[in-house]
Design an enzyme around this catalytic site. Structure first.
Site, short mmCIF file in Angstrom:
data_model
loop_
_atom_site.label_atom_id
_atom_site.label_comp_id
_atom_site.label_asym_id
_atom_site.label_seq_id
_atom_site.Cartn_x
_atom_site.Cartn_y
_atom_site.Cartn_z
CB CYS A 2 48.25 -22.84 37.25
SG CYS A 2 48.28 -24.63 37.34
NE ARG A 27 49.96 -17.97 40.19
CZ ARG A 27 49.64 -17.73 41.45
NH1 ARG A 27 50.24 -16.80 42.12
NH2 ARG A 27 48.69 -18.43 42.04
CD1 TRP A 75 54.60 -26.64 39.72
CD2 TRP A 75 52.82 -27.50 40.76
NE1 TRP A 75 55.06 -27.45 40.73
CE2 TRP A 75 54.00 -27.98 41.39
CE3 TRP A 75 51.59 -27.92 41.27
CZ2 TRP A 75 53.96 -28.86 42.48
CZ3 TRP A 75 51.56 -28.79 42.35
CH2 TRP A 75 52.74 -29.25 42.94
CG ASN A 101 45.89 -20.98 40.22
OD1 ASN A 101 46.07 -19.93 40.82
ND2 ASN A 101 46.43 -22.09 40.64
N GLY A 102 44.08 -24.15 40.30
CA GLY A 102 43.49 -24.74 41.51
C GLY A 102 43.20 -26.22 41.31
CD GLU A 488 66.20 -20.11 53.49
OE1 GLU A 488 65.38 -20.97 53.83
OE2 GLU A 488 66.10 -19.45 52.45
CE LYS A 492 66.46 -20.64 49.05
NZ LYS A 492 65.56 -20.27 50.10
CD GLU A 495 64.35 -23.47 47.07
OE1 GLU A 495 63.18 -23.68 46.77
OE2 GLU A 495 64.68 -22.57 47.87
CG HIS A 511 72.95 -36.74 69.30
ND1 HIS A 511 73.15 -37.49 70.43
CD2 HIS A 511 73.18 -35.45 69.66
CE1 HIS A 511 73.44 -36.70 71.45
NE2 HIS A 511 73.48 -35.45 71.00
CE LYS A 610 58.93 -16.38 45.16
NZ LYS A 610 60.17 -16.71 45.89
O1 M6R Z 1 55.02 -17.81 49.85
P1 M6R Z 1 55.41 -18.55 51.07
O2 M6R Z 1 56.44 -17.84 51.87
O3 M6R Z 1 54.24 -18.94 51.92
O4 M6R Z 1 56.09 -19.88 50.53
C1 M6R Z 1 56.52 -20.89 51.39
C2 M6R Z 1 57.40 -21.87 50.66
O5 M6R Z 1 56.70 -22.48 49.62
C3 M6R Z 1 58.66 -21.22 50.11
O6 M6R Z 1 59.39 -20.58 51.10
C4 M6R Z 1 59.55 -22.27 49.42
O7 M6R Z 1 60.04 -23.17 50.37
C5 M6R Z 1 60.68 -21.59 48.65
N1 M6R Z 1 60.88 -22.27 47.41
C6 M6R Z 1 61.98 -21.62 49.37
O8 M6R Z 1 63.01 -21.03 48.65
#
Ligand code: M6R
Length: 615
Positions: A2, A27, A75, A101-102, A488, A492, A495, A511, A610
């Site tokens: 949030c 956020r 969020w 936020n929390g 990675e 990408k 997500e 395997h 984020k």
């Molecule tokens: O801010 P951070 O690097 O600690 O965040 C970690 C993950 O939440 C972040 O990398 C997330 O997996 C991204 N959406 C990946 O693109």
């Protein structure tokens, strides 16, 4: 998660709050709301959806004048995203308004108690409980807002960054934080409140980042008072000069922040090593490492904790540190580490990697490691973030604000920092030959040029994206340094395009995952010339024999894989250890184009946020 924004001063609050919420949408973006005070009335508008939906609704619902305002972009944690659960929340009397936020973890017993005392709840949120608890304390003990907030917060567990307004005392906003970030911008005759500084950078460059367990009374025309929530002791706030500028948080002509951030990589990698890497002199200088050199050199083990993309950067670092420094490395998901009673010794060095510096699991892992006596080093992007302040020492990545939810430049700049750390330690330990050390320094210096060259794969990535945009599954394979890049690449894709994707070490395919291969399965193989080239060529042959479709990322001029693969993407040559900085670029572009072609919201993918400030 949030985002929260607030304003108290002489300007119209509404445009500041709305613009601020848009900047904080990374956020959370499942609902939004705003409260304005015009000297007489509290005006509230909130809705499920994004900040643009809020703007549309507010325009019909309220008059948007007033020089005090607070706003929220959500969020969801407690309660589904709908109009009622959106913030701000108002107390039963209608006097107190809160944004939060929390998570208030003990909200359930508090709610039962408040219901017994006659309080009525309209939403399913923990936040509505908090605002009514503050009201109850205020009434019962006849307290001013600040004191009531303090007493109430001493009764709750969990995490919060809050801003509370009281109609009975309308020249003040009370804010507090524990576990969620809160920045206060200080202008001439005005204050700004936000989850990060981006909502107010065009108004002031002076900011105070509240520390955990602090609260502040922000009053018109009065100096701000900061105190500890627990014992009421006054704190002298440290006013920081902001480094962010407006250009950095705007799209700059790109369609999406993600694309802008992919293209920024040559320049931000340069920013990351500027002043630290002196290739001609054979020097790497990182103050955090330099000041704690003995700790690193005496380390019996390095434990890396992180989540998501940062965890992938940690995996790359495992290969690099072990090869360069011969220090054993373990890489842990912060979320697992924190709950499994890990063995941590005083001679362990823990490296926490985080773009946002606010990830709750990583933060908890750091606290645990510190409790057990380890030295904790942070690799963070956001200056002033909770993690960069909680760690004993650290290095910032200097990638600039990353706004697209999918991490791109954070990954490559994290790897840049980690390579420099490993090289510095290798030099001190003598575990790399002088020739290799100097070669890596020279190569790292020209990496931005090679990243620029790798960005020229954009058109090819787009072409391939058009062919595979409707695939339902995708496999990513890599070996050695490029195994984490496969993970990675898959992250990408899933997500931002919602296509199921898996990353695997190429040799592990036989395997299990090989059973998935058929003529419909695109397999993206990272096969640069350096590294385990021959082995990966064999893996490609195994896939071809089962009719899989190969999209190969190869070194320019490659002929062998070209003869086997269905599609190839050519990248410039670099050494194996530095190759993740290059091989990852076409994978970012491929995911980006597929997501755009599928009509997905690239910068704000569904269900994500984020910075993940909840467990
Ligand atoms: O801010 P951070 O690097 O600690 O965040 C970690 C993950 O939440 C972040 O990398 C997330 O997996 C991204 N959406 C990946 O693109």
């Amino acid at each position: 998660m949030c985002g929260i924004v607030g304003y108290i001063g002489y300007r119209e609050a509404y445009p500041i709050v709305i613009k601020g919420l848009k900047r904080l949408e990374y956020r959370g973006y499942d609902s939004a709301g705003v409260m304005l005070y015009d000297g007489d009335n509290i005006k509230l508008s909130k809705t499920k959806g994004k900040v643009v939906d809020l703007e549309a609704k507010a325009a019909n619902e309220i008059s948007t004048n007033g020089t005090i305002g607070i706003g929220h972009t959500r969020w969801a944690t407690h309660g589904v995203p709908n109009d009622v659960n959106s913030h701000p929340h108002v107390s039963n009397s209608g006097d107190l308004v809160i944004i939060h936020n929390g998570i208030i973890e003990n909200y359930a017993p508090l709610k039962i108690e408040l219901i017994k005392r006659g309080y009525v709840f309209h939403s399913d949120t923990d936040t509505e409980v908090l605002v009514n608890l503050i009201e109850e304390v205020q009434k019962k003990e006849n307290l001013k807002l600040g004191k009531a907030v303090q007493v109430a917060l001493n009764q709750v567990f969990g995490a919060y960054a809050i801003a509370v307004f009281d109609r009975k005392n309308p020249d003040e906003i009370v804010v507090a934080r524990l576990g969620s970030p809160l920045a206060i911008g200080i202008g001439e005759g005005e204050y700004f409140i936000a989850s990060d500084a981006s909502p107010f950078i065009e108004y002031t460059s002076n900011a105070v980042y509240l520390e955990d367990g602090e609260m502040a009374n922000i009053r018109l025309h009065k100096p701000m008072k900061v105190r500890k929530i627990k014992d009421d002791s006054l704190v002298d706030p440290y006013i920081q000069e902001l480094q962010m500028n407006l250009e950095q948080i705007e799209k700059g002509g790109y369609d999406h922040f993600m694309l802008k951030e992919i293209y920024e990589q040559p320049s931000v990698i340069t920013d990351t090593y500027r002043g630290r890497l002196h290739a001609n002199e054979g020097i790497i200088q990182m103050s955090g490492v330099e000041d704690n050199l003995e700790k690193f050199l005496n380390a019996e083990r390095i434990i890396i904790v992180a989540c998501g993309t940062s965890w992938h950067a940690g995996l790359v670092a495992e290969y690099i540190f072990e090869e360069f420094t011969r220090i054993p490395v373990e890489v842990e998901y912060a979320s697992e580490f924190r709950y499994r009673n890990p063995i941590i010794n005083r001679k362990d060095v823990v490296i926490a990697i985080s773009q946002s510096g606010e990830t709750a699991d990583t933060m908890a892992a750091i606290k645990l490691a510190k409790e057990k006596g380890a030295f904790v080093y942070g690799v963070c992007n956001v200056v002033g973030s909770s993690i960069s302040r909680e760690t004993h020492a650290g290095s910032h990545t200097h990638a600039g604000p990353e706004i697209g939810v999918a991490s791109t430049k954070a990954f490559t700049t994290q790897i840049t920092v980690l390579i420099m750390m490993a090289l510095r330690l290798a030099k001190a330990k003598g575990t790399l030959s002088k020739t290799d050390f100097h070669r890596y320094l020279q190569e790292l210096e020209i990496i931005p040029e090679k990243v620029k060259e790798a960005l020229e794969t954009d058109a090819k990535a787009k072409e391939i994206a058009a062919i595979f945009k409707n695939t339902q599954n995708c496999l990513y394979l890599g070996r050695g340094y490029n195994f984490p890049v496969a993970l990675e690449g898959a992250l990408k894709l899933k997500e931002i395009s919602y296509i199921h994707a898996e990353g695997y070490p190429a040799a592990e395919m036989k395997h299990g995952p090989i059973a998935l291969i058929d003529e419909h399965m695109p397999v993206i193989v990272i096969a640069p010339k350096q590294g385990h080239y021959d082995k990966i060529v064999s893996n490609i042959q195994e896939i071809k024999s089962r009719s899989g479709i190969i999209i190969a990322v190869v070194t320019k001029g490659d002929t062998q894989v070209r003869g086997l693969a269905d599609y190839i993407i050519e990248i410039p040559e670099t050494s194996d250890a530095l190759s993740p900085l290059i091989t990852t670029i076409p994978l970012q572009l491929l995911s980006y184009h597929i997501a755009v072609m599928r009509g997905c919201n690239v910068d704000q993918p569904r269900n994500l946020a984020k910075s993940v400030t909840v467990e």
